[in-house]
Design a protein around this motif. Structure first.
Motif, PDB file in Angstrom:
ATOM      1  N   TYR A  92      -2.465  91.569 -31.660  1.00 30.91           N
ATOM      2  CA  TYR A  92      -3.646  92.131 -32.315  1.00 30.91           C
ATOM      3  C   TYR A  92      -3.910  93.556 -31.834  1.00 30.91           C
ATOM      4  O   TYR A  92      -4.192  94.459 -32.634  1.00 30.91           O
ATOM      5  CB  TYR A  92      -4.843  91.235 -32.029  1.00 30.91           C
ATOM      6  CG  TYR A  92      -6.170  91.882 -32.328  1.00 30.91           C
ATOM      7  CD1 TYR A  92      -6.576  92.120 -33.634  1.00 30.91           C
ATOM      8  CD2 TYR A  92      -7.028  92.248 -31.290  1.00 30.91           C
ATOM      9  CE1 TYR A  92      -7.793  92.712 -33.913  1.00 30.91           C
ATOM     10  CE2 TYR A  92      -8.252  92.838 -31.551  1.00 30.91           C
ATOM     11  CZ  TYR A  92      -8.631  93.069 -32.866  1.00 30.91           C
ATOM     12  OH  TYR A  92      -9.831  93.653 -33.123  1.00 30.91           O
ATOM     13  N   GLN A  93      -3.791  93.781 -30.518  1.00 33.30           N
ATOM     14  CA  GLN A  93      -4.032  95.111 -29.975  1.00 33.30           C
ATOM     15  C   GLN A  93      -3.006  96.118 -30.481  1.00 33.30           C
ATOM     16  O   GLN A  93      -3.333  97.267 -30.762  1.00 33.30           O
ATOM     17  CB  GLN A  93      -4.023  95.052 -28.449  1.00 33.30           C
ATOM     18  CG  GLN A  93      -5.188  94.270 -27.841  1.00 33.30           C
ATOM     19  CD  GLN A  93      -5.076  94.131 -26.340  1.00 33.30           C
ATOM     20  OE1 GLN A  93      -4.161  94.680 -25.725  1.00 33.30           O
ATOM     21  NE2 GLN A  93      -5.997  93.393 -25.738  1.00 33.30           N
ATOM     22  N   ILE A  94      -1.752  95.670 -30.590  1.00 27.77           N
ATOM     23  CA  ILE A  94      -0.701  96.566 -31.103  1.00 27.77           C
ATOM     24  C   ILE A  94      -0.980  96.931 -32.556  1.00 27.77           C
ATOM     25  O   ILE A  94      -0.906  98.100 -32.948  1.00 27.77           O
ATOM     26  CB  ILE A  94       0.683  95.901 -30.960  1.00 27.77           C
ATOM     27  CG1 ILE A  94       1.046  95.756 -29.473  1.00 27.77           C
ATOM     28  CG2 ILE A  94       1.743  96.719 -31.692  1.00 27.77           C
ATOM     29  CD1 ILE A  94       2.328  94.983 -29.238  1.00 27.77           C
ATOM     30  N   LYS A  95      -1.307  95.923 -33.376  1.00 27.60           N
ATOM     31  CA  LYS A  95      -1.597  96.183 -34.783  1.00 27.60           C
ATOM     32  C   LYS A  95      -2.823  97.076 -34.931  1.00 27.60           C
ATOM     33  O   LYS A  95      -2.856  97.985 -35.764  1.00 27.60           O
ATOM     34  CB  LYS A  95      -1.822  94.866 -35.519  1.00 27.60           C
ATOM     35  CG  LYS A  95      -0.583  93.983 -35.621  1.00 27.60           C
ATOM     36  CD  LYS A  95       0.525  94.656 -36.411  1.00 27.60           C
ATOM     37  CE  LYS A  95       1.729  93.728 -36.563  1.00 27.60           C
ATOM     38  NZ  LYS A  95       2.835  94.392 -37.300  1.00 27.60           N
ATOM     39  N   ARG A  96      -3.829  96.810 -34.104  1.00 27.35           N
ATOM     40  CA  ARG A  96      -5.036  97.630 -34.180  1.00 27.35           C
ATOM     41  C   ARG A  96      -4.734  99.072 -33.770  1.00 27.35           C
ATOM     42  O   ARG A  96      -5.262 100.016 -34.366  1.00 27.35           O
ATOM     43  CB  ARG A  96      -6.119  97.044 -33.273  1.00 27.35           C
ATOM     44  CG  ARG A  96      -7.419  97.846 -33.319  1.00 27.35           C
ATOM     45  CD  ARG A  96      -8.526  97.147 -32.587  1.00 27.35           C
ATOM     46  NE  ARG A  96      -9.755  97.917 -32.654  1.00 27.35           N
ATOM     47  CZ  ARG A  96     -10.917  97.506 -32.195  1.00 27.35           C
ATOM     48  NH1 ARG A  96     -11.016  96.307 -31.638  1.00 27.35           N
ATOM     49  NH2 ARG A  96     -11.990  98.269 -32.277  1.00 27.35           N
TER      50      ARG A  96
END
Length: 320
Positions: A92-96
């Motif tokens: 999620y952090q990477i996509k965000r």
């Protein structure tokens, strides 16, 4: 990034971590299951041997293995859930981060359709749209971005364009109908400043100095030298040129490439001006100039400038 952009929402809605999904690969799960099965068979064999030896021994071994298996199963599930949650949060952090980069970084992204009409602009480009009355969405790419005629066959790959007083390097992904605009304004300005600051070495030679001054008395010669020095001082001051008299009829010139550009725009009018200036005093003096710039040392530049001066003198002088 292009494939990812096809699924991303750009209205501020970000992806959320997924819950309840195991991310272990199938080969790893199969290996773990085989290992657990082997351990269970070994435990069953030990328990059977224990019952054959003594009922009490068999019961103790059975209770012990059941307790250990229960604790191991609980630990496995807890560890798996924690690992799944960690991987989910990391994803999620990477996509965000990718979404934030697309939204906030000063990189222009254009998505167009098969008719070369703009369908979407990155927020960086949308900030320029506020200054225009007509929306850029739906317009032809080349109508909005001058020089970006990707429809034409003569369009060069990875070109540079100037738009809204800024310079951009262009990258076109035709397979995905996406154009990337990288702002290189600072680079271009730095390059221009570096080019303007390059050193130039030159020689200024008084072609017929000996001929003009021949026969002049000391006072007249001093006045003539003062006349030439004053004129050259004013000229060099106006063009930010350092000059030094090396011989009676030869001067060293040091200047920047930017000032050389000014001299070229003026077509080195000092050659004509100084001839006319001295002719009014019945002492028509002509000059020749040789200038050189580049990546070499000052010695090399001075030698090249001397060669240019020799070439000008070989053509009769009175030129640069």
């Amino acid at each position: 990034m292009v494939e990812y952009m096809k699924h991303i929402k750009f209205k501020g809605e970000l992806m959320k971590p997924s819950n309840g999904k195991r991310i272990f690969p199938q080969p790893a799960l199969k290996s773990v299951r085989n290992l657990v099965g082997l351990m269970l068979l070994i435990q069953v064999a030990i328990v059977i041997i224990g019952f054959l030896s003594s009922v009490w021994l068999g019961l103790v071994l059975l209770l012990m293995f059941v307790s250990l298996d229960f604790l191991a199963l609980r630990f496995y599930r807890q560890t798996g859930e924690n690992l799944d949650q960690y991987i989910s949060n990391l994803s999620y952090q990477i996509k965000r981060g990718e979404q934030e980069a697309i939204i906030k970084l000063p990189v222009g992204i254009i998505i167009y359709n098969d008719n070369y009409e703009i369908e979407w602009l990155s927020p960086y480009l949308q900030t320029f749209q506020k200054n225009t009355e007509e929306s850029m969405i739906g317009q032809k790419v080349y109508n909005v971005f001058e020089g970006l005629d990707i429809e034409g066959e003569a369009f060069l790959e990875d070109p540079q364009i100037e738009w809204n007083n800024k310079h951009y390097k262009v990258r076109v992904e035709r397979n995905y109908n996406v154009i990337y605009l990288e702002n290189i304004t600072n680079y271009m300005e730095a390059k221009l400043e570096m080019d303007d600051s390059r050193s130039v070495v030159g020689w200024l030679f008084l072609d017929n100095y000996d001929e003009v001054t021949n026969g002049l008395d000391d006072r007249a010669l001093s006045n003539f030298n003062s006349l030439i020095t004053t004129y050259l001082s004013n000229w060099t001051r106006q063009h930010n040129i350092y000059y030094k008299r090396i011989e009676n009829d030869k001067y060293l010139l040091l200047l920047r490439h930017k000032e050389l550009g000014r001299l070229e725009e003026e077509k080195f009018n000092i050659v004509n001006n100084i001839r006319e200036y001295t002719s009014k005093r019945n002492l028509p003096l002509t000059i020749s100039m040789g200038l050189s710039y580049g990546e070499g040392s000052f010695v090399e530049l001075a030698n090249h400038a001397q060669k240019d001066l020799d070439l000008a003198l070989g053509r009769g002088g009175d030129q640069a």
